[in-house]
Design an enzyme around this catalytic site. Structure first.
Site, short mmCIF file in Angstrom:
data_model
loop_
_atom_site.label_atom_id
_atom_site.label_comp_id
_atom_site.label_asym_id
_atom_site.label_seq_id
_atom_site.Cartn_x
_atom_site.Cartn_y
_atom_site.Cartn_z
N GLU A 104 63.69 56.87 20.05
CA GLU A 104 63.69 55.57 20.02
C GLU A 104 63.97 54.96 18.99
O GLU A 104 63.51 55.54 17.73
CB GLU A 104 62.36 55.03 20.83
CG GLU A 104 62.10 55.73 22.05
CD GLU A 104 60.72 55.23 22.91
OE1 GLU A 104 60.68 55.62 24.12
OE2 GLU A 104 59.96 54.40 22.23
N CYS A 123 63.65 50.01 12.91
CA CYS A 123 62.76 51.21 12.96
C CYS A 123 63.38 52.38 13.41
O CYS A 123 63.68 52.42 14.55
CB CYS A 123 61.48 50.66 13.52
SG CYS A 123 59.98 52.22 13.24
N CYS A 132 56.55 65.29 17.12
CA CYS A 132 56.12 65.46 15.64
C CYS A 132 55.12 66.63 15.71
O CYS A 132 54.37 66.80 16.62
CB CYS A 132 55.65 64.14 15.11
SG CYS A 132 54.82 64.39 13.58
N CYS A 175 48.84 63.65 14.34
CA CYS A 175 47.77 62.52 14.09
C CYS A 175 46.94 62.35 15.36
O CYS A 175 47.68 61.89 16.52
CB CYS A 175 48.19 61.41 13.50
SG CYS A 175 49.15 61.97 11.86
N CYS A 205 48.18 58.88 17.53
CA CYS A 205 49.65 58.68 17.47
C CYS A 205 50.21 59.66 18.77
O CYS A 205 50.21 60.63 19.08
CB CYS A 205 50.28 59.14 16.33
SG CYS A 205 52.17 59.12 16.35
N GLY A 221 58.43 60.96 14.42
CA GLY A 221 58.57 62.11 13.53
C GLY A 221 58.20 61.94 12.12
O GLY A 221 57.66 60.58 11.75
N GLU A 222 58.09 62.73 11.37
CA GLU A 222 57.78 63.16 10.02
C GLU A 222 58.95 63.09 9.26
O GLU A 222 59.54 64.13 9.26
CB GLU A 222 56.67 63.93 9.72
CG GLU A 222 56.33 64.15 8.22
CD GLU A 222 56.06 62.92 7.57
OE1 GLU A 222 55.27 62.19 7.65
OE2 GLU A 222 56.78 62.70 6.40
N SER A 236 58.54 56.44 5.47
CA SER A 236 56.99 56.39 5.79
C SER A 236 56.61 57.80 5.85
O SER A 236 57.38 58.61 6.73
CB SER A 236 56.49 55.59 6.84
OG SER A 236 55.18 55.59 7.30
N SER A 276 50.78 56.67 5.08
CA SER A 276 50.16 56.37 6.29
C SER A 276 48.52 56.97 5.65
O SER A 276 48.44 57.95 5.95
CB SER A 276 50.72 57.25 7.46
OG SER A 276 51.91 56.78 7.99
N LEU A 277 48.03 56.08 5.42
CA LEU A 277 46.52 56.54 4.88
C LEU A 277 45.69 56.68 5.80
O LEU A 277 45.05 57.56 6.00
CB LEU A 277 46.05 55.43 3.83
CG LEU A 277 44.93 55.66 2.86
CD1 LEU A 277 45.04 56.89 1.99
CD2 LEU A 277 44.27 54.58 2.11
N HIS A 278 45.39 55.53 6.49
CA HIS A 278 44.41 55.57 7.80
C HIS A 278 42.92 55.98 7.56
O HIS A 278 42.12 55.68 8.41
CB HIS A 278 44.92 56.24 8.82
CG HIS A 278 46.47 56.01 9.23
ND1 HIS A 278 46.99 55.02 9.19
CD2 HIS A 278 47.53 56.76 9.10
CE1 HIS A 278 48.19 55.04 9.72
NE2 HIS A 278 48.63 56.12 9.60
N ASN A 283 47.52 50.35 18.38
CA ASN A 283 48.31 49.98 19.77
C ASN A 283 47.94 51.12 20.68
O ASN A 283 48.29 52.32 20.64
CB ASN A 283 49.68 50.13 19.46
CG ASN A 283 50.47 48.97 18.75
OD1 ASN A 283 49.95 47.89 18.86
ND2 ASN A 283 51.11 49.09 17.60
N CYS A 318 54.36 50.20 17.04
CA CYS A 318 53.91 51.32 16.38
C CYS A 318 53.24 52.13 17.27
O CYS A 318 52.25 51.80 17.81
CB CYS A 318 53.34 51.03 15.13
SG CYS A 318 54.00 50.20 13.97
#
Ligand code: SAH
Ligand code: SF4
Length: 379
Positions: free
Chosen positions: A96, A109, A116, A120, A123, A170-171, A202, A224-226, A302, A345
């Site tokens: 997408e 985006c 991926c 995570c 996600c 994806g990464e 990112s 992407s810390l989180h 989300n 996201c």
């Protein structure tokens, strides 16, 4: 090279690669610029429409090359103007792409992989497992498709797309070569002419590839810390077990300072109710980021089915933001856009065929060579 047609797909070639292609077919290098403008400025995929190219060369191009974007499966437009495309890539999976219009700018985006491998915990892309790397043509093809949908006026004049963020599925650092080629085309004046500050990659923290990135391209970096400590980050972003926070932040800082001008790191932090949104987490974050030039983007979670997480209340989000703000940080909260078309996201799910089994979820990381050189990827 397209295995079924034996033709080179010109869509994914950077300017130097396009020049070598023309040399290889016995033509002058300057043709590269002419053809790139037709493809990227005007969205043309038919060699016969390239009017400043003679008939003989057009025939030669038809015999040796093609301009093939990924197939558009659907295009949705949200009530707030957000657009979402689902495109099918060569592996058969769908990914997408989302366009977000804002006052004076438009951000696209872009996805880099079907699925991926990094898994995570919050996600939905990660929940699908990994299927395949996108080719360079499939990555830049998403920009090409979006640009064409705004009309065939030159990208440089229209400027519907002013920013690109590699924040889709994806990464991106695990599809290194193809993502780097596509980002070169995004920034090239013969491509989309987007400023280097407005192309953002990112990453969840593939440390050796952050080092490599600094050697080959100058783009903005988002991390992407989180989570503000290793114990929690190990749980939410499993690649942290391989590349812990101290190592990761050092690599990011080196990348940013290597750019040679005043640039800052973007920190993305998805807020999960009761998990990483407490005052203690804000305090730890303030300490962790004290010496790092950065801006912080908070992303309220989300939701998606069976995620097991919840979005914090607006009060909790505001409290977290205020604490960081009082410590002197530039903090924004990402507003949810395109909710009615599932374009927010972490809601990008595409349709991933033949996913890698979860037990092999670290496969892409394990394949990284010990010296940190880019892993072999498709082109
Ligand atoms: N793989 C890269 C880029 C894609 S994800 C990365 O992880 O950085 C883009 C951003 O959306 C990341 O910061 C990611 O952690 C965040 N994200 C993923 N799922 C989310 C969700 N359900 N809600 C909010 N943000 C999410
Ligand atoms: Fe992959 Fe990024 Fe999702 Fe993590 S957040 S699973 S790295 S796409």
């Amino acid at each position: 090279m397209n295995a079924s047609t034996g033709k080179v797909n010109l869509l994914g070639l950077t300017q130097p690669q396009m020049e070598s292609f023309f040399e290889q077919i016995g033509e002058k290098r300057f043709r590269a610029g002419q053809v790139m403008k037709w493809i990227h400025h005007f969205g043309i995929d038919d060699f016969d429409a390239m009017s400043n190219i003679g008939k003989a060369l057009r025939e030669k191009l038809k015999a040796n090359a093609e301009v093939r974007g990924p197939e558009v499966v659907s295009e949705d437009i949200s009530a707030d103007g957000t657009r979402k495309w689902v495109v099918r890539v060569a592996s058969g999976s769908c990914v997408e792409t989302v366009y977000i219009p804002q006052a004076g700018r438009g951000t696209l985006c872009v996805s880099s992989q079907a699925g991926c491998a990094l898994d995570c915990s919050f996600c939905s892309t990660g929940k699908q497992g990994f299927n395949s790397n996108l080719t360079a043509a499939e990555v830049i093809g998403q920009v090409w498709i979006a640009n064409r949908s705004f009309g065939t006026v030159p990208a440089k004049i229209d400027r519907a797309i002013t920013n690109v963020v590699m924040m889709g599925m994806g990464e991106p650092l695990l599809n290194f070569d193809n993502v780097v080629s596509a980002m070169h085309i995004m920034m090239d004046d013969l491509g989309y002419g987007i400023s280097k500050r407005k192309v953002t990659l990112s990453t969840s923290g593939v440390v050796p590839m952050i080092e490599e990135l600094g050697k080959v391209i100058d783009v903005s970096l988002a991390l992407s810390l989180h989570a503000p400590n290793d114990a929690l980050r190990n749980e939410l972003v499993p690649i942290n077990r391989k590349y812990p926070l101290a190592m990761l932040l050092e690599a990011c800082q080196r990348y940013i300072s290597g750019l040679g001008e005043k640039r800052v790191l973007t920190i993305e932090y998805t807020l999960l109710k009761g998990v990483n949104d407490q005052p203690e987490h804000a305090e730890q974050m303030i300490e962790l980021l004290a010496k790092i030039p950065c801006k912080i983007n908070l992303i309220p979670f989300n939701p998606f089915p069976h995620s097991g997480y919840e979005r914090p209340s607006n009060n909790a989000i505001r409290r977290f933001q205020d604490m960081l703000h009082k410590a002197g940080h530039n903090v924004t909260v990402r507003t949810t856009r395109g909710d009615d078309i599932d374009a927010a996201c972490g809601q990008l799910v595409g349709q991933v065929a033949d996913r890698t089994r979860r037990s092999e979820r670290y496969i892409a990381v394990r394949q990284l060579p010990a010296d940190g050189a880019p892993a072999a990827s498709q082109s």
